[in-house]
Motif scaffolding. Structure first.
Motif, PDB file in Angstrom:
ATOM      1  N   SER A 188       0.815  -1.219   0.000  1.00  0.00           N
ATOM      2  CA  SER A 188       0.000   0.000   0.000  1.00  0.00           C
ATOM      3  C   SER A 188       0.848   1.268   0.000  1.00  0.00           C
ATOM      4  O   SER A 188       0.390   2.324  -0.451  1.00  0.00           O
ATOM      5  CB  SER A 188      -0.943   0.008   1.200  1.00  0.00           C
ATOM      6  N   ILE A 189       2.083   1.192   0.493  1.00  0.00           N
ATOM      7  CA  ILE A 189       2.971   2.361   0.448  1.00  0.00           C
ATOM      8  C   ILE A 189       3.266   2.711  -1.005  1.00  0.00           C
ATOM      9  O   ILE A 189       3.153   3.864  -1.428  1.00  0.00           O
ATOM     10  CB  ILE A 189       4.279   2.090   1.213  1.00  0.00           C
ATOM     11  N   THR A 190       3.647   1.710  -1.773  1.00  0.00           N
ATOM     12  CA  THR A 190       3.950   1.928  -3.187  1.00  0.00           C
ATOM     13  C   THR A 190       2.704   2.340  -3.953  1.00  0.00           C
ATOM     14  O   THR A 190       2.755   3.252  -4.789  1.00  0.00           O
ATOM     15  CB  THR A 190       4.538   0.645  -3.795  1.00  0.00           C
ATOM     16  N   PHE A 191       1.584   1.683  -3.672  1.00  0.00           N
ATOM     17  CA  PHE A 191       0.333   2.024  -4.336  1.00  0.00           C
ATOM     18  C   PHE A 191      -0.043   3.471  -4.069  1.00  0.00           C
ATOM     19  O   PHE A 191      -0.547   4.172  -4.957  1.00  0.00           O
ATOM     20  CB  PHE A 191      -0.782   1.093  -3.862  1.00  0.00           C
ATOM     21  N   GLY A 192       0.212   3.932  -2.836  1.00  0.00           N
ATOM     22  CA  GLY A 192      -0.065   5.324  -2.505  1.00  0.00           C
ATOM     23  C   GLY A 192      -1.370   5.547  -1.768  1.00  0.00           C
ATOM     24  O   GLY A 192      -2.053   6.547  -2.012  1.00  0.00           O
TER      25      GLY A 192
ATOM     26  N   GLY B 253       2.379  -1.637  -7.276  1.00  0.00           N
ATOM     27  CA  GLY B 253       2.045  -1.734  -5.864  1.00  0.00           C
ATOM     28  C   GLY B 253       0.629  -2.249  -5.646  1.00  0.00           C
ATOM     29  O   GLY B 253      -0.308  -1.801  -6.292  1.00  0.00           O
ATOM     30  N   VAL B 254       0.478  -3.197  -4.713  1.00  0.00           N
ATOM     31  CA  VAL B 254      -0.831  -3.756  -4.355  1.00  0.00           C
ATOM     32  C   VAL B 254      -0.937  -3.777  -2.830  1.00  0.00           C
ATOM     33  O   VAL B 254      -0.082  -4.357  -2.153  1.00  0.00           O
ATOM     34  CB  VAL B 254      -1.024  -5.183  -4.907  1.00  0.00           C
ATOM     35  N   GLY B 255      -1.976  -3.160  -2.298  1.00  0.00           N
ATOM     36  CA  GLY B 255      -2.139  -3.096  -0.855  1.00  0.00           C
ATOM     37  C   GLY B 255      -2.179  -4.466  -0.206  1.00  0.00           C
ATOM     38  O   GLY B 255      -2.899  -5.359  -0.657  1.00  0.00           O
ATOM     39  N   GLY B 256      -1.379  -4.642   0.861  1.00  0.00           N
ATOM     40  CA  GLY B 256      -1.374  -5.886   1.614  1.00  0.00           C
ATOM     41  C   GLY B 256      -0.425  -6.948   1.099  1.00  0.00           C
ATOM     42  O   GLY B 256      -0.203  -7.959   1.770  1.00  0.00           O
ATOM     43  N   TYR B 257       0.157  -6.762  -0.087  1.00  0.00           N
ATOM     44  CA  TYR B 257       1.043  -7.787  -0.637  1.00  0.00           C
ATOM     45  C   TYR B 257       2.315  -7.900   0.188  1.00  0.00           C
ATOM     46  O   TYR B 257       2.861  -6.908   0.685  1.00  0.00           O
ATOM     47  CB  TYR B 257       1.400  -7.458  -2.086  1.00  0.00           C
TER      48      TYR B 257
ATOM     49  N   VAL C  40      14.151  -3.322 -11.513  1.00  0.00           N
ATOM     50  CA  VAL C  40      13.009  -3.635 -10.654  1.00  0.00           C
ATOM     51  C   VAL C  40      13.323  -3.141  -9.248  1.00  0.00           C
ATOM     52  O   VAL C  40      14.360  -3.487  -8.670  1.00  0.00           O
ATOM     53  CB  VAL C  40      12.711  -5.146 -10.632  1.00  0.00           C
ATOM     54  N   VAL C  41      12.444  -2.295  -8.729  1.00  0.00           N
ATOM     55  CA  VAL C  41      12.588  -1.766  -7.371  1.00  0.00           C
ATOM     56  C   VAL C  41      11.579  -2.461  -6.474  1.00  0.00           C
ATOM     57  O   VAL C  41      10.385  -2.523  -6.806  1.00  0.00           O
ATOM     58  CB  VAL C  41      12.352  -0.241  -7.325  1.00  0.00           C
ATOM     59  N   VAL C  42      12.035  -2.990  -5.352  1.00  0.00           N
ATOM     60  CA  VAL C  42      11.133  -3.565  -4.361  1.00  0.00           C
ATOM     61  C   VAL C  42      11.094  -2.602  -3.169  1.00  0.00           C
ATOM     62  O   VAL C  42      12.091  -2.429  -2.474  1.00  0.00           O
ATOM     63  CB  VAL C  42      11.605  -4.958  -3.891  1.00  0.00           C
ATOM     64  N   ALA C  43       9.951  -1.958  -2.972  1.00  0.00           N
ATOM     65  CA  ALA C  43       9.781  -1.063  -1.829  1.00  0.00           C
ATOM     66  C   ALA C  43       9.384  -1.935  -0.639  1.00  0.00           C
ATOM     67  O   ALA C  43       8.234  -2.353  -0.509  1.00  0.00           O
ATOM     68  CB  ALA C  43       8.712  -0.019  -2.123  1.00  0.00           C
ATOM     69  N   TYR C  44      10.365  -2.216   0.216  1.00  0.00           N
ATOM     70  CA  TYR C  44      10.186  -3.190   1.282  1.00  0.00           C
ATOM     71  C   TYR C  44       9.881  -2.509   2.611  1.00  0.00           C
ATOM     72  O   TYR C  44      10.711  -1.782   3.150  1.00  0.00           O
ATOM     73  CB  TYR C  44      11.444  -4.064   1.419  1.00  0.00           C
ATOM     74  N   CYS C  45       8.672  -2.741   3.118  1.00  0.00           N
ATOM     75  CA  CYS C  45       8.298  -2.263   4.449  1.00  0.00           C
ATOM     76  C   CYS C  45       8.622  -3.360   5.456  1.00  0.00           C
ATOM     77  O   CYS C  45       8.488  -4.556   5.152  1.00  0.00           O
ATOM     78  CB  CYS C  45       6.802  -1.921   4.471  1.00  0.00           C
ATOM     79  N   LEU C  46       9.011  -2.985   6.657  1.00  0.00           N
ATOM     80  CA  LEU C  46       9.474  -3.976   7.621  1.00  0.00           C
ATOM     81  C   LEU C  46       8.359  -4.859   8.180  1.00  0.00           C
ATOM     82  O   LEU C  46       8.622  -5.754   8.974  1.00  0.00           O
ATOM     83  CB  LEU C  46      10.224  -3.279   8.770  1.00  0.00           C
ATOM     84  N   ASN C  47       7.110  -4.653   7.778  1.00  0.00           N
ATOM     85  CA  ASN C  47       6.051  -5.583   8.180  1.00  0.00           C
ATOM     86  C   ASN C  47       5.736  -6.588   7.076  1.00  0.00           C
ATOM     87  O   ASN C  47       4.740  -7.321   7.169  1.00  0.00           O
ATOM     88  CB  ASN C  47       4.775  -4.824   8.584  1.00  0.00           C
TER      89      ASN C  47
ATOM     90  N   ILE D  60       3.197   2.983   9.451  1.00  0.00           N
ATOM     91  CA  ILE D  60       3.537   2.244   8.231  1.00  0.00           C
ATOM     92  C   ILE D  60       3.690   3.156   7.027  1.00  0.00           C
ATOM     93  O   ILE D  60       4.668   3.084   6.283  1.00  0.00           O
ATOM     94  CB  ILE D  60       2.470   1.168   7.925  1.00  0.00           C
ATOM     95  N   HIS D  61       2.719   4.047   6.802  1.00  0.00           N
ATOM     96  CA  HIS D  61       2.626   4.772   5.539  1.00  0.00           C
ATOM     97  C   HIS D  61       3.232   6.176   5.634  1.00  0.00           C
ATOM     98  O   HIS D  61       2.688   7.036   6.331  1.00  0.00           O
ATOM     99  CB  HIS D  61       1.165   4.881   5.102  1.00  0.00           C
ATOM    100  N   PRO D  62       4.324   6.427   4.921  1.00  0.00           N
ATOM    101  CA  PRO D  62       4.899   7.776   4.897  1.00  0.00           C
ATOM    102  C   PRO D  62       4.000   8.743   4.131  1.00  0.00           C
ATOM    103  O   PRO D  62       3.273   8.352   3.211  1.00  0.00           O
ATOM    104  CB  PRO D  62       6.240   7.587   4.170  1.00  0.00           C
ATOM    105  N   ASN D  63       4.080  10.013   4.510  1.00  0.00           N
ATOM    106  CA  ASN D  63       3.324  11.047   3.811  1.00  0.00           C
ATOM    107  C   ASN D  63       4.096  11.540   2.586  1.00  0.00           C
ATOM    108  O   ASN D  63       5.080  10.925   2.166  1.00  0.00           O
ATOM    109  CB  ASN D  63       2.990  12.205   4.763  1.00  0.00           C
ATOM    110  N   LYS D  64       3.666  12.658   2.034  1.00  0.00           N
ATOM    111  CA  LYS D  64       4.290  13.193   0.823  1.00  0.00           C
ATOM    112  C   LYS D  64       5.777  13.455   1.032  1.00  0.00           C
ATOM    113  O   LYS D  64       6.590  13.188   0.132  1.00  0.00           O
ATOM    114  CB  LYS D  64       3.577  14.483   0.408  1.00  0.00           C
ATOM    115  N   ILE D  65       6.149  13.954   2.214  1.00  0.00           N
ATOM    116  CA  ILE D  65       7.567  14.232   2.485  1.00  0.00           C
ATOM    117  C   ILE D  65       8.382  12.941   2.424  1.00  0.00           C
ATOM    118  O   ILE D  65       9.480  12.900   1.862  1.00  0.00           O
ATOM    119  CB  ILE D  65       7.733  14.917   3.852  1.00  0.00           C
TER     120      ILE D  65
END
Length: 278
Positions: free
Chosen positions: A7-11, A41-45, A66-73, A249-254
């Motif tokens: 969901s971070i990548t999806f926005g 990006g797909v939320g929850g993946y 290929v970029v993998v935006a990896y969240c620690l969860n 989990i989700h960063p803002n615009k900054i």
């Protein structure tokens, strides 16, 4: 170029123009770089689902990066079940539309689905269920991997969704990145893993989880590159990067600006512009 993520990548909750993939595209255009970015990006993946999506649908675009935006969860299972999606679609179908127009019915339905989703997520993340469901997608963690095992033993217990002390979860993540490394070699594309830290300050939580992740990646897939955003986020101030109160989990615009800048610098350093034929 393809960007994988959740969901971070999806926005989620961001305007399209504020997402890091859109901002990165704008930077590349201003630099006259002929690189198209596809946001997968797909939320929850989780990571393995993202790699599968790349294999099934992404490779036909012949990405060079290929970029993998990896969240620690991302070692937890959080992707909403098909059953949940089908129930929601059914409720919103013409057969039920006269009921769904009622705000009260909507609120009750959403509350019931939230409870069902939480119960489902708790069930699929139960250690025994996880081990049984994904037994063929777990690379073993050897007893001789003392450095990794020591870090796993020190892994923080909060938030519980990280599960960095669980061999099965670490092993499944290792399986996913090993699979990604194989695809990279077979299809001739570069891979960079962008680590997005949790938006909070709790002593050694971020560094410990980060070191576990980096170490298992090196063991599983030494050809993968990494961009660790932890220091950049800490310098900006975690509290300045949150999208909403309580959301770690989700960063803002900054935060997305920081991600776009980091990826832009990586591309500049590792993907030189092609020379025009003389």
């Amino acid at each position: 170029m393809i960007v994988l993520g959740d969901s971070i990548t999806f926005g989620n909750s961001l305007e399209l123009e504020d997402t890091f993939s859109f901002q990165l595209q704008q930077r590349l255009v201003s630099q006259r770089r002929n690189i198209e970015i596809l946001n997968f990006g797909v939320g929850g993946y989780d990571t393995l689902q993202e790699v599968s999506l790349l294999e099934i649908r992404g490779l036909k675009f012949h990405p060079k990066l290929v970029v993998v935006a990896y969240c620690l969860n991302d070692v937890g299972i959080a992707s909403v079940s098909l059953e949940h999606i089908q129930r929601t679609q059914q409720l919103q179908s013409s057969h039920y539309s006269f009921l769904y127009e009622s705000r009260l019915v909507q609120l009750i339905s959403e509350s019931v689905e939230t409870i069902r989703t939480k119960n489902w997520e708790k069930h699929v993340n139960d250690p025994a269920v996880f081990r049984r469901e994904y037994a063929n997608q777990i690379d073993p963690i050897g007893d001789d991997e003392s450095e990794l095992l020591d870090l796993m033993n020190q892994s923080p217990k909060w938030p519980s969704s990280t599960w960095y002390g669980d061999r099965d979860r670490v092993g499944r993540l290792r399986f996913g990145f090993r699979r990604l490394a194989r695809l990279s070699k077979e299809n001739d594309f570069r891979v960079v893993i962008m680590i997005i830290p949790l938006l909070q300050n709790k002593g050694a939580l971020i560094p410990t989880a980060q070191r576990i992740a980096l170490l298992k990646w090196k063991r599983a897939a030494p050809v993968l590159s990494t961009i660790d955003l932890t220091d950049e986020f800490l310098r900006a101030g975690m509290g300045n990067l949150t999208l909403s109160l309580g959301d770690i989990i989700h960063p803002n615009k900054i935060g997305h600006i920081i991600m776009a800048d980091s990826l832009s610098a990586y591309i500049t350093d590792h993907l030189p512009p092609r020379r025009k034929p003389e």
